[in-house]
Design an enzyme around this catalytic site. Structure first.
Site, PDB file in Angstrom:
ATOM      1  N   ALA A   6      -0.577   4.253   4.620  1.00 50.70           N
ATOM      2  CA  ALA A   6      -1.559   3.709   4.587  1.00 50.70           C
ATOM      3  C   ALA A   6      -1.733   2.815   5.784  1.00 50.70           C
ATOM      4  O   ALA A   6      -3.074   2.271   6.057  1.00 50.70           O
ATOM      5  CB  ALA A   6      -1.598   2.714   3.357  1.00 50.70           C
ATOM      6  N   GLY A   7      -0.901   2.431   6.696  1.00 52.92           N
ATOM      7  CA  GLY A   7      -1.194   1.881   7.912  1.00 52.92           C
ATOM      8  C   GLY A   7      -0.658   0.530   7.908  1.00 52.92           C
ATOM      9  O   GLY A   7      -0.845  -0.538   8.727  1.00 52.92           O
ATOM     10  N   ASP A  22      11.221   0.298   5.207  1.00 52.42           N
ATOM     11  CA  ASP A  22      11.758   1.614   5.965  1.00 52.42           C
ATOM     12  C   ASP A  22      12.789   0.965   6.709  1.00 52.42           C
ATOM     13  O   ASP A  22      13.920   1.667   6.742  1.00 52.42           O
ATOM     14  CB  ASP A  22      10.639   1.893   6.979  1.00 52.42           C
ATOM     15  CG  ASP A  22       9.661   2.662   6.394  1.00 52.42           C
ATOM     16  OD1 ASP A  22       9.816   3.334   5.336  1.00 52.42           O
ATOM     17  OD2 ASP A  22       8.534   2.998   7.261  1.00 52.42           O
ATOM     18  N   GLY A  50       0.784  -1.268  -0.016  1.00 48.59           N
ATOM     19  CA  GLY A  50      -0.054   0.109   0.111  1.00 48.59           C
ATOM     20  C   GLY A  50       0.799   1.077   0.113  1.00 48.59           C
ATOM     21  O   GLY A  50       2.310   1.219   0.148  1.00 48.59           O
ATOM     22  N   THR A  51       0.292   2.331  -0.197  1.00 55.07           N
ATOM     23  CA  THR A  51       1.034   3.544  -0.091  1.00 55.07           C
ATOM     24  C   THR A  51       1.648   3.920   1.248  1.00 55.07           C
ATOM     25  O   THR A  51       1.269   3.401   2.142  1.00 55.07           O
ATOM     26  CB  THR A  51       0.215   4.761  -0.584  1.00 55.07           C
ATOM     27  OG1 THR A  51      -0.836   4.966   0.636  1.00 55.07           O
ATOM     28  CG2 THR A  51      -0.481   4.651  -1.700  1.00 55.07           C
ATOM     29  N   SER A  52       2.643   4.837   1.233  1.00 57.31           N
ATOM     30  CA  SER A  52       3.097   5.413   2.472  1.00 57.31           C
ATOM     31  C   SER A  52       2.095   5.908   3.106  1.00 57.31           C
ATOM     32  O   SER A  52       0.870   6.505   2.648  1.00 57.31           O
ATOM     33  CB  SER A  52       3.899   6.536   2.112  1.00 57.31           C
ATOM     34  OG  SER A  52       4.480   7.278   3.158  1.00 57.31           O
ATOM     35  N   THR A  81       2.771  -0.796   8.577  1.00 57.32           N
ATOM     36  CA  THR A  81       3.530  -1.026   9.704  1.00 57.32           C
ATOM     37  C   THR A  81       2.774  -1.244  10.919  1.00 57.32           C
ATOM     38  O   THR A  81       3.055  -2.218  11.475  1.00 57.32           O
ATOM     39  CB  THR A  81       4.492   0.081   9.938  1.00 57.32           C
ATOM     40  OG1 THR A  81       5.429   0.337   8.681  1.00 57.32           O
ATOM     41  CG2 THR A  81       5.527  -0.231  11.028  1.00 57.32           C
TER      42      THR A  81
END
Length: 162
Positions: free
Chosen positions: A14-15, A37, A10-12, A17
């Site tokens: 997006a949740g 990351d 998903g995009t940066s 992690t």
């Protein structure tokens, strides 16, 4: 014994992690977290993510996950595909494993709010990834981090694995 692999794409912002951490805590088996990351954190200070100095970072992640899974580790991968190349490389490296690819969705307006609140991402990063991150990807499951809590999304993934 080969490990299982769950890929969260998903995009940066997006949740992914926080979802990965909840998934780790809820799974009955131990899962390692391998995140984009963490790989960028290995680079020297002041060299930007996506730099030409590290042209194959996502391929390195795919090969690292393969090595972990080959040695019997279960792995959650926190990644942003941003194009077909990363998707193809990852699925090629992991085709022999029990692989589950999960689409992590969130509306653009919410992504932008989260991005500003985080303060550690370039403003506009999520928007720049929004249109391309899911293009051409075949998913086993979709979760929405705006409509559901991280706990609920983690449970959806666990339920799909049984």
């Amino acid at each position: 014994m080969k490990g299982n692999v769950v890929v969260l794409n998903g995009t940066s912002s997006a949740g992914k992690t926080i979802l990965a951490r909840h998934l780790q805590s809820k799974c009955s088996e131990v899962y390692l977290l391998c995140s984009l990351d963490a790989f960028w954190d290995m680079t020297p200070y002041r060299i930007p993510a996506g730099s030409i100095n590290f042209p194959n970072m996502k391929l390195a992640i795919a090969k690292s996950v393969r090595a972990l899974a080959e040695t019997g580790h279960n792995v959650i991968v926190d990644l942003v595909f941003c194009g077909q190349k990363t998707y193809r490389e990852l699925t090629h490296e992991l085709e022999q494993f029990n692989l589950k690819i999960v689409k992590v969705e969130c509306p653009l307006e919410e992504l932008e709010k989260r991005e500003l609140a985080r303060g550690n991402r370039r403003v506009g990063l999520a928007k720049s990834q929004y249109e391309s991150v899911h293009c051409g990807v075949l998913y086993d499951l979709e979760v929405n981090t705006f409509l559901n809590s991280p706990e609920q999304c983690a449970q959806q993934i666990i339920d799909s694995m049984s």
